[in-house]
Design an enzyme around this catalytic site. Sequence first.
Site, PDB file in Angstrom:
ATOM      1  N   HIS A  63      83.985   7.198  17.471  1.00  0.00           N
ATOM      2  CA  HIS A  63      83.536   7.355  18.854  1.00  0.00           C
ATOM      3  C   HIS A  63      82.151   6.739  19.016  1.00  0.00           C
ATOM      4  CE1 HIS A  63      80.907  10.549  17.561  1.00  0.00           C
ATOM      5  NE2 HIS A  63      81.912  11.294  17.128  1.00  0.00           N
ATOM      6  N   HIS A  81      79.423   7.512  16.327  1.00  0.00           N
ATOM      7  CA  HIS A  81      79.600   6.757  15.082  1.00  0.00           C
ATOM      8  C   HIS A  81      79.169   5.310  15.295  1.00  0.00           C
ATOM      9  CE1 HIS A  81      83.271   9.600  14.707  1.00  0.00           C
ATOM     10  NE2 HIS A  81      82.341  10.092  13.910  1.00  0.00           N
ATOM     11  N   CYS A 134      88.899  32.837   9.064  1.00  0.00           N
ATOM     12  CA  CYS A 134      89.980  32.837  10.052  1.00  0.00           C
ATOM     13  C   CYS A 134      91.265  32.439   9.354  1.00  0.00           C
ATOM     14  CB  CYS A 134      89.682  31.863  11.197  1.00  0.00           C
ATOM     15  SG  CYS A 134      91.086  31.712  12.335  1.00  0.00           S
ATOM     16  N   CYS A 184      92.825  29.265  10.941  1.00  0.00           N
ATOM     17  CA  CYS A 184      92.179  28.016  10.493  1.00  0.00           C
ATOM     18  C   CYS A 184      92.317  27.830   8.980  1.00  0.00           C
ATOM     19  CB  CYS A 184      90.701  28.009  10.850  1.00  0.00           C
ATOM     20  SG  CYS A 184      90.356  27.977  12.624  1.00  0.00           S
ATOM     21  N   CYS A 238      87.178  33.379  16.650  1.00  0.00           N
ATOM     22  CA  CYS A 238      87.412  31.965  16.361  1.00  0.00           C
ATOM     23  C   CYS A 238      87.679  31.280  17.701  1.00  0.00           C
ATOM     24  CB  CYS A 238      88.627  31.796  15.444  1.00  0.00           C
ATOM     25  SG  CYS A 238      89.229  30.089  15.380  1.00  0.00           S
ATOM     26  N   HIS A 270      91.419  30.077  17.773  1.00  0.00           N
ATOM     27  CA  HIS A 270      92.511  31.051  17.747  1.00  0.00           C
ATOM     28  C   HIS A 270      92.261  32.312  18.569  1.00  0.00           C
ATOM     29  CE1 HIS A 270      93.297  28.509  14.183  1.00  0.00           C
ATOM     30  NE2 HIS A 270      94.536  28.649  14.590  1.00  0.00           N
ATOM     31  N   LYS A 273      84.100   8.754  33.579  1.00  0.00           N
ATOM     32  CA  LYS A 273      85.282   8.043  34.054  1.00  0.00           C
ATOM     33  C   LYS A 273      84.881   6.611  34.349  1.00  0.00           C
ATOM     34  CE  LYS A 273      88.944   9.000  37.184  1.00  0.00           C
ATOM     35  NZ  LYS A 273      90.075   8.527  36.461  1.00  0.00           N
ATOM     36  N   LYS A 281      87.704   0.456  36.822  1.00  0.00           N
ATOM     37  CA  LYS A 281      88.557  -0.640  36.340  1.00  0.00           C
ATOM     38  C   LYS A 281      87.732  -1.809  35.824  1.00  0.00           C
ATOM     39  CE  LYS A 281      93.118  -0.282  38.327  1.00  0.00           C
ATOM     40  NZ  LYS A 281      93.056   0.461  39.602  1.00  0.00           N
TER      41      LYS A 281
HETATM   42 ZN    ZN Z   1      90.817  29.964  13.739  1.00  0.00          ZN
END
Ligand code: ZN
Length: 510
Positions: free
Chosen positions: A19, A22, A127, A130, A145, A148, A300, A303
Amino acid sequence: MRTKKFITTPIYYVNAKPHIGHAYTTIACDTWARFERLKGNDVFFLTGTDEHGDKIVKAAAAEGKTPAAYCDVISREFRDAWKKLGLTPDDFIRTTEERHRVVVQAILQKIFDAGDIYAGEYTGNYCFGCERYLTDKELNEKGECATHLKKPEVISEKNYFFRMQKYLPQWKEALLKNPSQISPEGYFNEVLGTIDELIKNGEDLSISRPKTRLTWGIELPFDKNYVTYVWFDALINYVTAIGYGTPNFEPWWAEAHHMIAKDILKPHGVYWPTMLMAAKIPVFKRLVVHGYWLGFANQKMSKSLGNAKDPLDLADKLGNDALRFFLMREMNFGSDARFSEEIMMNRLNANLANDLGNLVQRTLSMLKKYDCGPNPSAPPHSSRGAIDAALKTLRGDYLRYFENFEFHNAIESVFVVIRLLNKVVDDFKPWALAKENMPECAALLNTLAQAIAAVLLYLRPVLPEKSAEFLTLLKVESAQEFPESLEEVTLAAQKLETWPIFFQRLESAE
Ligand SMILES: [Zn+2]
């Protein structure tokens, strides 16, 4: 004097595609590496991917792949992205490589033998969804978490710890003697604060996970029921790549410069130096830290920018040099910077289309129209004294800014000269001189062409493709990489036929 520079990006975790963050770090290191190479230094520019850990196991499973197959795909995407952006790393390390396993285990064993790794009880928020311990940052405001929405369980198990506490006071003392080791200054202060906090809470660093929970990692050489976890794996890449344990290592390591984004300041500014001290390896020479790009993720694009979602889309639309120029010029290194389509268009149109593009276009057009060069035997124009003075100032400023990682100021210092050159055109009006005084017109346009070559020589680290294209077109020879007078810049005699537009102005979609 020719010196070595070992320049590193962090290794990027392969749980996501490349991204803008990086891309920024890697482009900044590439800009820096090109600058050092132009100065005649020997550069080793390293980047790579961090591939172990439970998040990778999960991401691979979600795609129905083995962790190894998954890592191959994402790691390849990073390599391809850097290639596409025209970046020039000398090595790309993957933490799943055999050369890395060998070094990680050698260093773990060395520190274990010295008594600075010990078995202890690790307690954390685990977790079961996870399948790993969560950090405080991964919990929501209810202490659940965030993925979750379940409270993690506090569990304890045997783990290995690195005796970080033993080295924190030494590291603090060394750092206070050499504050420029971490820059910009704000981050030096932040590291000092973190060291104090860690000394206060007295915790050592957990460095392992039992294989019952995690097998995707490097086995501890002194206990085959465990793998090493995160930092003793990831950070050691920096010494693996330059051949730790071989004669190649020391000369490069003595000039080790790490660049990171601020989110990984603690591991690089605190864990890594103490790990190095325990391993009897000198601490890196310098750690330089940059801020975040704000506003890119939820932007956003219209074009006109091809609905760009990532840096590669933007580079496709703008060209590598324009993306690179924007990122390096717009961010004040160390601080956060804001991204928007408007900010980017304004920057690129003002600097590349107007200031520089216009100067190149009108100078070359008139050289062709009045058929007067480039001609190395044209006499110097009366504006040359002012241009030489500006170049002399530029050289001093530019080199100093680069040494301080003020990329934005280094680039701006070149644009001070570019604006002076536009003013010379406006003041002396070569189109009027062509009617009244052709010898002066020819002298002026040849002086300007030389001066354009001079500024392009300075812009090579940040506009590598464009500057090479126009320096080749103008058949430039220079006695200095960063000239401080036009005497050092020669253009071969020729008749210019055609040349590309320097930078196509961006039009807003509205
Ligand atoms: Zn989790």
